[in-house]
Write a protein that holds these residues in place. Structure first.
Motif, PDB file in Angstrom:
ATOM      1  N   PRO A 414       0.301  -0.813   0.209  1.00  0.00           N
ATOM      2  CA  PRO A 414       0.084  -0.210   0.045  1.00  0.00           C
ATOM      3  C   PRO A 414       0.463   1.332  -0.437  1.00  0.00           C
ATOM      4  O   PRO A 414       1.727   1.352   0.283  1.00  0.00           O
ATOM      5  CB  PRO A 414      -0.904  -0.406   1.394  1.00  0.00           C
ATOM      6  N   THR A 415       0.378   2.087  -1.302  1.00  0.00           N
ATOM      7  CA  THR A 415       1.371   3.504  -0.537  1.00  0.00           C
ATOM      8  C   THR A 415       2.004   4.194   0.293  1.00  0.00           C
ATOM      9  O   THR A 415       2.686   4.458   0.545  1.00  0.00           O
ATOM     10  CB  THR A 415       0.650   4.381  -1.767  1.00  0.00           C
ATOM     11  N   TRP A 416       0.874   4.058   1.397  1.00  0.00           N
ATOM     12  CA  TRP A 416       1.026   4.794   2.746  1.00  0.00           C
ATOM     13  C   TRP A 416       2.432   4.218   3.665  1.00  0.00           C
ATOM     14  O   TRP A 416       2.720   4.612   4.371  1.00  0.00           O
ATOM     15  CB  TRP A 416       0.276   5.187   3.329  1.00  0.00           C
ATOM     16  N   VAL A 503      -4.399   7.165   8.203  1.00  0.00           N
ATOM     17  CA  VAL A 503      -4.894   8.204   8.946  1.00  0.00           C
ATOM     18  C   VAL A 503      -3.288   9.272   8.517  1.00  0.00           C
ATOM     19  O   VAL A 503      -3.403  10.383   8.511  1.00  0.00           O
ATOM     20  CB  VAL A 503      -4.308   8.214  10.318  1.00  0.00           C
ATOM     21  N   ASN A 504      -2.408   8.516   8.741  1.00  0.00           N
ATOM     22  CA  ASN A 504      -1.004   9.066   8.199  1.00  0.00           C
ATOM     23  C   ASN A 504      -0.263   9.065   6.837  1.00  0.00           C
ATOM     24  O   ASN A 504       0.155   9.167   6.524  1.00  0.00           O
ATOM     25  CB  ASN A 504      -0.377   8.026   9.184  1.00  0.00           C
ATOM     26  N   PHE A 505      -1.847   9.474   6.263  1.00  0.00           N
ATOM     27  CA  PHE A 505      -1.653   9.299   4.828  1.00  0.00           C
ATOM     28  C   PHE A 505      -0.367  11.008   4.451  1.00  0.00           C
ATOM     29  O   PHE A 505      -0.716  11.632   5.042  1.00  0.00           O
ATOM     30  CB  PHE A 505      -2.148   9.914   3.794  1.00  0.00           C
ATOM     31  N   GLU A 506      -0.076  11.103   3.420  1.00  0.00           N
ATOM     32  CA  GLU A 506       1.068  12.091   2.037  1.00  0.00           C
ATOM     33  C   GLU A 506      -0.338  13.115   1.551  1.00  0.00           C
ATOM     34  O   GLU A 506      -0.636  12.542   1.166  1.00  0.00           O
ATOM     35  CB  GLU A 506       1.269  11.274   1.288  1.00  0.00           C
ATOM     36  N   TYR A 507       0.006  14.643   2.466  1.00  0.00           N
ATOM     37  CA  TYR A 507      -0.899  15.072   2.062  1.00  0.00           C
ATOM     38  C   TYR A 507      -1.315  15.295   0.484  1.00  0.00           C
ATOM     39  O   TYR A 507      -2.548  15.368  -0.107  1.00  0.00           O
ATOM     40  CB  TYR A 507      -0.779  16.483   2.591  1.00  0.00           C
ATOM     41  N   GLY A 508      -0.221  15.891  -0.327  1.00  0.00           N
ATOM     42  CA  GLY A 508      -0.357  15.832  -1.648  1.00  0.00           C
ATOM     43  C   GLY A 508      -0.719  14.601  -2.532  1.00  0.00           C
ATOM     44  O   GLY A 508      -1.178  15.114  -3.454  1.00  0.00           O
ATOM     45  N   SER A 509      -0.170  13.267  -2.349  1.00  0.00           N
ATOM     46  CA  SER A 509      -0.328  12.987  -2.786  1.00  0.00           C
ATOM     47  C   SER A 509      -2.167  11.751  -2.531  1.00  0.00           C
ATOM     48  O   SER A 509      -2.567  11.813  -3.821  1.00  0.00           O
ATOM     49  CB  SER A 509       0.266  11.001  -2.251  1.00  0.00           C
ATOM     50  N   ALA A 510      -2.586  12.669  -1.343  1.00  0.00           N
ATOM     51  CA  ALA A 510      -3.897  12.266  -1.468  1.00  0.00           C
ATOM     52  C   ALA A 510      -4.921  13.838  -1.948  1.00  0.00           C
ATOM     53  O   ALA A 510      -5.819  12.864  -3.100  1.00  0.00           O
ATOM     54  CB  ALA A 510      -4.886  12.124   0.117  1.00  0.00           C
ATOM     55  N   THR A 511      -4.371  14.970  -2.092  1.00  0.00           N
ATOM     56  CA  THR A 511      -5.229  15.400  -2.946  1.00  0.00           C
ATOM     57  C   THR A 511      -5.237  14.765  -4.620  1.00  0.00           C
ATOM     58  O   THR A 511      -6.046  15.395  -4.622  1.00  0.00           O
ATOM     59  CB  THR A 511      -4.123  16.538  -2.867  1.00  0.00           C
TER      60      THR A 511
END
Length: 531
Positions: A414-416, A503-511
């Motif tokens: 998974p990416t995170w 919960v601990n996702f990377e903001y830029g990638s999630a956007t």
């Protein structure tokens, strides 16, 4: 009486004249000086026989030095064999360069193309041994680019090119067991471009599978290279790369349980033992080991390395000459299973996520053989098959398989996940690229003959779906889920499998992912119920 050097340089000048005349004709010249097929073949065969003879002489010198104890290790052997063999000082680079130019001109010829291409490619595979690794490191890309010149209809020449690429050039250039890290890294960086050329111009689907299974032996995390192609590419190569990703890593589809299977006619030909003294019967002489030693290959087969050996010959030769670099030969995979291949698997989640391939030696630590280890695990280690297992089984026998130096193709996490940090952007870019794909981005023609999917004829009329591999799982992925003209559903599957909410996702990638989901919904919300 002329010396070897004088004869050699005279032949080199003749080869250069042949190439010049071919270039003149291809450039619109009169063609009065067009060399005959027999003249070209005679020139190429001279150089091939000369180089093979040099390697055979070198083999005899090595045997003399090894009996005298001159070589103490495989490192000494690799470092010293050129000096100890006393190879003739000839202009090998000019020959190598001339053969590459000749091959490019032959592909534009109107007659005698098949025989000339086969001989020239075979000679080129021998000549690459004599040039510096910095020179031959570009050869995989050069040869793959020749697929464009020979055209989609000449499958004989394309087969010759692909066999040379996968059976000789890639193993030599990726330097099995060598210490040339710079060139190995360079080769690894060119893999996406190499795959793109083959997917774009190879006219038979079996060439695609042959290349991917060959590269799996030399490059870990090959899925990342396919994803890079998908995120940066377009057109037919992107479609094929997407299918190959789900073909060899089928668990990325969250609901598909069908095995990805091909018929024997859709697989590349298995390699037979090349030892001229092989005594194995026809049905048992499949090559299971490749030995990357030029003099040994010349002495045992009269061909360029690698030397491909059946089980009986490999045991006989390897027991006498243990210093040779070797690698297991993986037979073409007619099926890629979704479930763990261990018949004793007790996992509650038996989804296969790990692929095991052959190791760099038939002997483990302490001289323990593959056959002795195989009694501890029920996978097909002995049969040189591509092996699939779940994470639990892999964790249980990982310490055993490490002794066999197996090449392992792990699945994307998974990416995170922390271990996925270096591949995170590649995964996100791939998901975004696929999600925003529209119907009009799917090409309506394909250079590949991919309409022979007989196993699923009752489920799917493959001839009406462009660019679908002749595989039951691929056909279902492309044709039975959504419209065959869109790739966006592959993006949805990757989003579910590799980009779960955290919960601990990377903001830029999630956007980026959220924006792509909205774009996907806008493009597909008006589809009919049939689509």
């Amino acid at each position: 009486m002329s010396t070897l050097s004088e004869i050699y340089f005279a032949k080199i000048r003749n080869l250069q004249n042949i190439v010049a005349h071919l270039e003149e004709v291809c450039g619109g010249g009169s063609g009065l000086n067009y060399p005959s097929t027999s003249e070209i073949l005679a020139s190429v065969k001279y150089f091939k026989n000369l180089l093979i003879g040099i390697l055979k002489d070198a083999s005899e010198v090595f045997e003399k030095h090894s009996r005298a104890g001159s070589f103490t290790s495989s490192v000494d052997r690799r470092a010293n064999y050129i000096a100890h063999y006393n190879l003739p000082t000839l202009d090998y680079f000019t020959l190598f360069d001339g053969l590459v130019s000749l091959m490019e001109m032959i592909l534009k010829a109107n007659s005698g193309q098949n025989e000339m291409a086969a001989e020239t490619m075979e000679c080129l595979c021998v000549a690459m041994i004599f040039v510096d690794s910095n020179v031959r490191v570009d050869l995989p890309m050069t040869v793959a680019g020749m697929l464009f010149d020979c055209g989609h209809r000449n499958l004989t020449v394309q087969s010759c090119i692909m066999n040379a690429l996968c059976r000789t050039i890639i193993p030599i250039c990726f330097d099995i067991g060598g210490d040339d890290d710079v060139n190995s890294l360079y080769c690894a960086d060119t893999i996406p471009s190499l795959i793109t050329l083959v997917l774009e111009y190879a006219a038979d689907a079996c060439f695609h599978f042959q290349l991917i299974e060959t590269l799996m032996m030399f490059k870990q995390d090959l899925w990342s290279d396919l994803m890079f192609m998908i995120s940066c590419g377009d057109g037919v190569s992107q479609i094929y790369a997407t299918q190959l990703l789900f073909h060899y890593w089928p668990h990325l589809h969250p609901s598909l349980k069908k095995e990805h299977r091909l018929t024997n006619s859709q697989l590349s030909r298995t390699i037979r033992c090349q030892n001229t003294k092989c005594s194995s019967i026809l049905n048992t002489n499949f090559a299971v080991t490749m030995v990357l030693d030029p003099p040994l290959a010349a002495r045992c087969s009269g061909k360029s390395p690698p030397l491909y050996l059946c089980r009986a010959c490999s045991q006989e030769i390897m027991s006498d000459e243990l210093l040779h670099k070797s690698l297991e030969v993986i037979l073409p995979a007619n099926a890629v299973g979704h479930r763990c291949g261990n018949s004793h698997c007790l996992s509650e989640d038996p989804v296969a996520t790990v692929t095991l391939l052959g190791g760099k030696s038939r002997h483990g630590e302490g001289g323990v053989t593959v056959d002795e280890y195989s009694k501890y695990i029920s996978l097909q280690l002995v049969e040189n098959q591509l092996m699939r297992c779940c994470m639990e089984c892999w964790s249980n026998f990982k310490h055993i398989t490490q002794h066999l130096n197996l090449q392992v193709q792990m699945s994307p996490l998974p990416t995170w996940h922390e271990e996925q940090a270096r591949h995170r952007q590649t995964i996100v870019d791939t998901v975004v690229c696929l999600l925003i794909k529209r119907d009009n981005n799917f090409p309506q023609t394909t250079c590949c003959d991919l309409s022979s999917c007989k196993d699923s004829v009752n489920e799917l009329n493959s001839s009406n779906i462009y660019g679908v591999y002749p595989c039951t799982g691929c056909a279902e992925n492309m044709g039975l889920q959504l419209s065959p003209k869109t790739l966006s559903h592959f993006g949805v599957w990757l989003l579910i499998s590799l980009c779960p909410p955290e919960v601990n996702f990377e903001y830029g990638s999630a956007t980026q992912l959220i924006a792509a989901v909205f774009c996907w919904y806008q493009n597909n919300s008006q589809l009919t119920s049939v689509s």
